[in-house]
Enzyme design. Structure first.
Site, PDB file in Angstrom:
ATOM      1  N   GLY A   1      -6.361   5.536   0.048  1.00 56.57           N
ATOM      2  CA  GLY A   1      -7.584   5.916  -0.642  1.00 56.57           C
ATOM      3  C   GLY A   1      -7.663   7.430  -0.591  1.00 56.57           C
ATOM      4  O   GLY A   1      -6.635   8.106  -0.618  1.00 56.57           O
ATOM      5  N   GLU A   2      -8.848   7.966  -0.472  1.00 51.75           N
ATOM      6  CA  GLU A   2      -9.018   9.409  -0.354  1.00 51.75           C
ATOM      7  C   GLU A   2      -9.547   9.677   1.049  1.00 51.75           C
ATOM      8  O   GLU A   2     -10.646   9.256   1.398  1.00 51.75           O
ATOM      9  CB  GLU A   2      -9.989   9.905  -1.435  1.00 51.75           C
TER      10      GLU A   2
ATOM     11  N   CYS B   1      -0.972   5.930   4.246  1.00 49.74           N
ATOM     12  CA  CYS B   1      -1.351   7.045   3.380  1.00 49.74           C
ATOM     13  C   CYS B   1      -2.604   7.734   3.929  1.00 49.74           C
ATOM     14  O   CYS B   1      -2.530   8.414   4.942  1.00 49.74           O
ATOM     15  CB  CYS B   1      -1.513   6.582   1.933  1.00 49.74           C
TER      16      CYS B   1
ATOM     17  N   ARG C   1       0.500  10.314  -4.100  1.00 49.71           N
ATOM     18  CA  ARG C   1      -0.128  11.543  -3.572  1.00 49.71           C
ATOM     19  C   ARG C   1      -0.038  11.559  -2.052  1.00 49.71           C
ATOM     20  O   ARG C   1      -1.036  11.739  -1.341  1.00 49.71           O
ATOM     21  CB  ARG C   1      -1.581  11.653  -4.051  1.00 49.71           C
TER      22      ARG C   1
ATOM     23  N   HIS D   1       2.884   3.193   0.908  1.00 45.57           N
ATOM     24  CA  HIS D   1       2.068   1.985   0.742  1.00 45.57           C
ATOM     25  C   HIS D   1       2.922   0.723   0.835  1.00 45.57           C
ATOM     26  O   HIS D   1       3.285   0.136  -0.187  1.00 45.57           O
ATOM     27  CB  HIS D   1       1.361   2.019  -0.615  1.00 45.57           C
TER      28      HIS D   1
ATOM     29  N   GLU E   1       2.023  -2.180   1.488  1.00 43.38           N
ATOM     30  CA  GLU E   1       1.286  -3.334   0.963  1.00 43.38           C
ATOM     31  C   GLU E   1       1.511  -3.549  -0.529  1.00 43.38           C
ATOM     32  O   GLU E   1       1.171  -4.604  -1.070  1.00 43.38           O
ATOM     33  CB  GLU E   1      -0.215  -3.179   1.261  1.00 43.38           C
TER      34      GLU E   1
END
EC number: 4.3.3.6
Length: 196
Positions: free
Chosen positions: A46-47, A78, A135, A170, A172
């Site tokens: 996410g962020e 991440c 990212r 990631h 997942e």
């Protein structure tokens, strides 16, 4: 065994699907009381700045720090890896500080939105792991108690310290269960004294 999956942002449902495929029960975590019955926690991507603010807003930040310091196994992917770090380069954003790592956010350049790469991760066996980077951050410094598990070029992209596991990518999103299985077997089921 019940694994909590932080469900404030990111691919938490995908993590739950992978955990189910590994035979682990999971529960979405959005409130402090949902932390009470879990054996481990996954922090999805996410962020990271937003997730950190939401952790504070939902009164999850302090309980997570205490549980992590008390030995709760935590797997961050991440943005989750960023939150696990002791230090984030150029940022004072909230972080849990459960791993002795320094990370660089958006480390592969903001213009490189995402890419895939085959990683050699010896603890998973000989077959490369097809990693999805979005990212992505990377670890710029790892303390003496941190075991580096994978690199992309010279950049550290997966590491473990005790019962905490961090991946810049990631897993997942791949359909490959090996990293989640590794977390469940080596960080959760094996207990605090597990060395790999």
């Amino acid at each position: 065994m019940k694994v909590g999956v932080l469900a404030l942002q990111g691919a938490f449902r995908e993590h739950q699907k992978v955990l189910a495929a590994c035979g682990a029960e999971s529960v979405q975590v959005r409130k402090p009381e949902q932390l009470e019955d879990i054996s481990a926690l996954v922090i999805p991507g996410g962020e990271s700045t937003t997730i950190g603010k939401l952790l504070l807003e939902f009164n999850l930040f302090e309980p997570l720090v205490k549980l992590g310091q008390g030995g709760l196994p935590v797997f961050g992917t991440c943005a989750g890896m960023i939150l696990l770090a002791r230090e984030i380069a150029g940022s004072g954003q909230p972080r849990l500080g459960l791993m002795d790592i320094s990370v660089e956010r958006n480390a592969f350049g903001r213009q490189v939105e995402s890419f895939e790469a085959d990683l050699d991760i010896p603890v998973l066996g000989e077959e490369p792991f097809r990693a999805v980077f979005i990212r992505a951050p990377y670890i710029i410094e790892a303390g003496g108690g941190v075991e580096v598990l994978a690199r992309f070029g010279e950049k550290i992209v997966m590491a473990r310290q005790g019962r905490c596991l961090a991946a810049a990518f990631h897993p997942e999103l791949t359909g490959d269960l090996r990293i989640h299985r590794y977390f469940l077997e080596k960080c959760v089921r094996a207990g605090q004294n597990c060395k790999g």
